[in-house]
Structures are given as C-alpha cells and as structure tokens.
Design a protein around this motif. Structure first.
Motif, short mmCIF file in Angstrom:
data_model
loop_
_atom_site.label_atom_id
_atom_site.label_comp_id
_atom_site.label_asym_id
_atom_site.label_seq_id
_atom_site.Cartn_x
_atom_site.Cartn_y
_atom_site.Cartn_z
N ALA A 121 34.39 72.75 51.84
CA ALA A 121 34.28 72.11 50.53
C ALA A 121 33.69 73.05 49.49
O ALA A 121 32.61 73.61 49.70
CB ALA A 121 33.39 70.88 50.64
N ALA A 122 34.41 73.21 48.36
CA ALA A 122 33.84 73.94 47.22
C ALA A 122 32.85 73.00 46.53
O ALA A 122 33.02 71.78 46.59
CB ALA A 122 34.97 74.32 46.27
N PRO A 123 31.83 73.57 45.84
CA PRO A 123 30.83 72.70 45.18
C PRO A 123 31.48 71.74 44.18
O PRO A 123 30.99 70.65 43.97
CB PRO A 123 29.91 73.69 44.47
CG PRO A 123 30.20 75.03 45.06
CD PRO A 123 31.56 74.99 45.68
N ASP A 124 32.62 72.16 43.57
CA ASP A 124 33.23 71.28 42.58
C ASP A 124 34.51 70.62 43.11
O ASP A 124 35.41 70.28 42.35
CB ASP A 124 33.55 72.07 41.30
CG ASP A 124 34.45 73.27 41.58
OD1 ASP A 124 34.75 73.51 42.78
OD2 ASP A 124 34.88 73.93 40.62
N ALA A 125 34.58 70.46 44.44
CA ALA A 125 35.78 69.85 45.04
C ALA A 125 36.02 68.46 44.43
O ALA A 125 35.07 67.72 44.18
CB ALA A 125 35.58 69.71 46.55
#
Ligand code: PEP
Ligand code: MG
Length: 569
Positions: A29-33
């Motif tokens: 997961a990217a922080p801004d998913a």
C-alpha cells in the motif's frame, strides 16, 4: 489447465497434493492509496467509519485466531487484539484523516506516533512495538480490502507457501490443516525446514516462482525429488499416492534402531515443545521412538518478551520428560542468537550474529539465564523421576565444556554433554569428551562453520551439503574420539535424517541418531538392511570421496539393492 514444474530443494522425503495458501509478508500500500469498494472510490465522509470498522474487523480476527491457539501463541494474538481494540489508535487515525492526510497515511502516522511513544517508555512497552506494527499492517489491509498479512487461517487442508517463514510464523500454523510448507527462499537446514520436519510436514525450500501462484492452485509437492508440479495430471497424482503408501509401509516397522546383525543405534526424535514430545512419544501412530536426542528449548520461548521464570520452565520441561516416560531425553540449554533471536537474550546489534554471542556464549552476558534453566531442569527431573541428559550448544573449547559440566553437575544433573558444532570442538573432541559424559554433533552448524557458509543462504546450499568430505572428516574424528574414550557420540543435525548418511554415521561409530520424527522410518529401514561391517565399508567409501557427489556415489555403489531401489532418486 497447463501442468508446470517448479524445482527446489526437498527436506526429507514426503510428498503430498493439495491447494496452496500464500502467507503474505506485508501489505502492498502506498501512503495515498485510493480506498475502494466494489471498484468505486469510497466517499471521503465514509472514511472515518471505515477506519473504525477496519480496526474492529482486525480485533475480531485476532480474537478468533487466539481462541483457536494455545500457549504463548494465544497470548501474542490476544495482546495484538487488545491493541487493535484501543480507541486512542482509532481516534488518532480519524484525527489525522480530518487534518487532511490520506487514509493509509492517517493510520500509519497514528501507529508510528504510538511506536515512538512505546519506544521512549522502554521495557515491556517497547516490546509491544512488533505487535503494533503487525496490527497496523492488518488494519491497512482490511481498509484496502486486501488479504490479511501473515499466516492465513485455513478453511481446507492446504500447502503453505511463503517467501520464507519466521520461526514465530511457523509456530502460528494451524497444524491440523497444513499439508506441507513450500518456500521461495530459505535453506534446507534453516529453522523453517527444521520446524517443518519436527511437525512431520513435507517441506521444500528454494522453489523459485512458487509465490507467484494464486491461492487455491493445486500442486503436488514432492520433497524426495525437490519438485512442485502445478496442476498435476493423473500420472503425477498416482506417483504421489504410491509414495504415500510406501511411507505408510515404512511406518509399520516400529522396532528399535539396529543394523541387520543387531548392532544397535538409538533412533531419536528432535523436538521443540511439549506438544512435539507428546507427538513423538506416542506409541500408536507408528512412530515409536526411543526418546529425544535434541530438545531445542529455545523454541518454547521464541515469542516471549522476557525471560521465562524457573517455575514456567519447570512446567514445560516436566511436560516433555513425562511424555517420554523414562526414555532418554537430551535437553539442550537455550541456543539463543543468530537465526533464533530471543527478545530477552540476543544482542541487538551484532554484525555477524552467527559468529557472535550465541549458544553457550550467551551465559557470559546472562549467567542467570543458564543457572535458572539448569535449576528448572533439575526440578523437572525431581518432579517426574526422569533424569534428562543435558547439553550446551556452540561450545568451542574444552574449558567451556568444563565450565558447563561444572555448573550442570552443581545443580545435580548427572549426564552432562556438549554439542560439537564448531570445527574447533571437533578437532579437539578428545579433550572435550574428557570433560563431559557425551557429545552430540550438530551437523547443521558444523557445516555452516566448517564451510564458512551462512546456513540460511539457500543459494549456497551446495557448500552446506552434509556430504562435503571436510564435514565428514570432522564427524569421523569426533566419532573416533568417542570410541577411544568409550563415551557416546550422537548426531542430532539434519544429516542424521538422511537414510544413506545414517549408514555412514553408524559405520563411523556414532551411537545415536536424532532427527525429525518423520525421517525415522526411512532411516530405520535403511539400517535394518545392512550389517555393521557393511556400514563400516560404506563409511570408508564416503571418506574416500573428494566431493559431496563422489562421496555419495561411492556409498550408492555399496548399498543393498532393496534400499537403492526404494531410496535413491
Ligand atoms: C545443529 O546445528 O546441527 C543443531 C542440531 O542445532 P540447531 O539446528 O538447533 O542449531
Ligand atoms: Mg546448532
């Protein structure tokens, strides 16, 4: 459906067919998913509730898992469930969201704040950091509707697939539903393989591409050939079934270990917990063993944040001793460090942990840990009436052997030994044996230190091959010292589990072989079909080789035809 074959290294000889279940190492997961449900982005005003629901879902999952677990594993899962239930974590995540952070970052930052706080508080609180991080990964996975990281809970019997498993992951497996373990990385003498063997599970390591398969894909995993067949056809299924039947036949022989002409060699099981002891000592499942030649006591405490009390240890050891009802049990004192970190005993910042303060050396920094353990063993012996043999790991010098023997005898323990798993100990085996009642060769570490090869580096496993002539030479000279002094020399590393190597070891004068439970029947079968004189000739043929391949080929030439047909692939 196309059939493909993946190759790796088999541990042991068992084979099985079943669907796979992947162990997810972490969330992706990217922080801004973007958070979606049914393909659509979740509206911003619903995110606070979804975050709260994700924490709740994780709490419930962990509670369910804890309810189905026991011992220290149940305690770890319950503690993690309590963290997931903490309203402060939910509130902080929601506040971060309100302050404009994306949902994943909001949770991540909230947890990190608590991590920093716990670390600052130190002690017991700092030890909860791993739990906090694991809760974070689970909550983010729930939020993003991804599979939960870590060991999955299994609905049907499955083959567990992972990049590699931490010892604690292996302990978290629901054994009733695990058919086998297959890893992409790892080595054949690493602890995942060893614990799998202890659990009697087929295991393959170094199987490239296995983690790319979808959950539920059916594979045939055959440790005897090192092959995993994806979507196997009827012919492979029949082959695996025949192997399963042959293993059943081997299981039916439950006589004590001996050569064809009656030279006895005790066949013992390696264990790590009281549950292993109960499984190994049962007389009803075809696995009659003469005792345990290696009780790895550190396995009991892999999850413990602090040193176990003398009372707690006494209970665990008494459980093991009484399971074997007076049969031989060789208890090894804590082997903390290197690939088996114990939170309360391992040095945190060693650059070369395998060469550092591990095994018996830990007593230099934590003398109380050793004396508590010896006191607990003496008490368990008193409580059960069974006298354990006790030995220290990673002993390098006669002085260390003397030191350990003195301390163990001061506690009233009578049969005292040390492990030979460092070349210096093998080279000076005579002087070491003069200090103790017996030695046991840890061939896994002896290979690691003789060949200067990390036993966890699967890609170097050719160097760790237990048929390496240099390793055989060290085993031979240790066995010779035992014969000279009339003292027992056992082998409790993985080489004892190889039915051809078992002939070599017997011929060299080794007096007991301790291995994973599932390996005993094939070793018994192999020994039973050769005389002691044949084993001696086989041992000399192995020593005459100049490479692992040559040594093994020399032995195969001298094998009884029945053994060759059944065991040489
Ligand atoms: C060994 O090193 O061979 C051994 C038996 O000990 P462990 O595998 O637990 O290090
Ligand atoms: Mg060892």
């Amino acid at each position: 459906m196309t059939t493909t074959v993946l190759s790796g290294t088999g541990v042991g000889r068992k084979a099985v067919i079943g669907p796979i279940a992947q162990v997810r190492a972490s969330v992706d997961a990217a922080p801004d998913a973007v958070v979606t449900r049914d393909g659509a982005e979740v509206p911003a005003d619903q995110l606070p509730d979804l975050i709260a629901q994700s924490f709740k879902q994780v709490e419930q999952n962990l509670k369910n898992q804890a309810a189905g677990a026991s011992g220290s594993l149940a305690a770890v899962l319950t503690a993690a469930a309590q963290i997931a239930a903490d309203p402060a974590l939910v509130a902080k995540s929601q506040a971060n969201l309100k302050a404009g952070k994306p949902a994943v970052a909001a949770i991540d930052d909230a947890v990190n704040e608590f991590v920093a706080l716990f670390e600052k508080l130190g002690g017991m609180m700092a030890e909860r950091v791993t739990d906090l991080k694991s809760v974070r990964d689970r909550v983010i996975a729930a939020l993003l509707d991804q599979p939960q990281p870590g060991v999955p809970s299994l609905d049907v019997p499955s083959i567990i697939v992972a990049e590699d498993l931490a010892p604690a992951d292996t302990a978290a497996l629901d054994l009733d539903k695990v058919l086998a373990i297959v890893t992409e990385l790892g080595g054949p003498t690493g602890h995942t393989a060893i614990i799998a063997g202890q659990l009697g599970l087929p295991c393959l390591v170094q199987v490239r591409g296995i983690t790319n398969l979808e959950d539920g894909t059916v594979v045939a995993a055959d440790a005897s050939t090192g092959k995993v067949t994806v979507n196997p056809g009827d012919d492979i299924a029949a082959d695996i079934q025949a192997k399963v039947e042959f293993e059943k036949q081997l299981d039916a022989d439950t006589e004590p270990g001996a050569t064809a002409d009656g030279h006895t060699i005790a066949l013992l099981a390696n264990i790590g917990t009281a549950a292993d002891a109960v499984r190994a000592s049962a007389r009803t499942d075809g696995h009659v063993v003469e005792g345990s030649g290696l009780f790895r006591t550190e396995v009991l405490f892999l999850d413990s944040p602090k040193a176990p009390s003398v009372e707690q240890q006494t209970k665990e050891y008494a459980g093991v001793l009484s399971a074997f009802e007076g049969r031989k049990v060789v208890v090894r004192t804590l082997d903390a460090g290197a690939d088996k970190p114990l939170a309360f005993a391992t040095q945190p910042d060693e650059e070369n942990p395998a060469l550092g303060v591990r095994g018996f050396r830990s007593a230099r920094l934590h003398p109380q840990l050793l004396s508590d353990q010896l006191a607990a063993l003496a008490q368990a012996s008193h409580d059960t009436g069974t006298k354990p043999w006790v030995m220290a790991p990673m002993v390098a010098t006669p002085a260390e052997a003397r030191d350990f023997a003195t301390q163990a005898r001061e506690h009233g323990l009578e049969k005292v030994g040390v492990m030979v798993e460092v070349p210096s100990a093998a080279l000076r085996a005579r002087a070491i044996l003069a200090e103790v009642d017996f030695v046991s060769i840890g061939s896994n570490d002896l290979a690691q230190y003789t060949m200067a090869t990390d036993r966890l580096r699967g890609e170097l496993s050719d160097l760790l091959d237990s048929w390496q002539p240099a390793i055989l030479d060290l085993i031979a000279s240790t066995a010779a010292a035992g014969r000279e002094l009339g003292k027992p020399v056992g082998v409790c590393g993985e080489s004892a589990a190889d039915p051809l190597m078992a002939l070599v070891l017997t011929g060299l004068g080794i007096t007991s072989l301790s291995m994973s439970l599932g390996s005993i029947p094939a070793v018994r079968f192999s020994l039973r079909r050769h005389t002691f004189a044949q084993c001696e000739a086989i041992a000399q043929a192995a020593l005459a080789g100049n490479s692992p391949e040559e040594s093994r080929a020399n032995v195969i030439e001298l094998l009884a035809p029945e053994v060759k047909a059944a065991l040489v692939v």
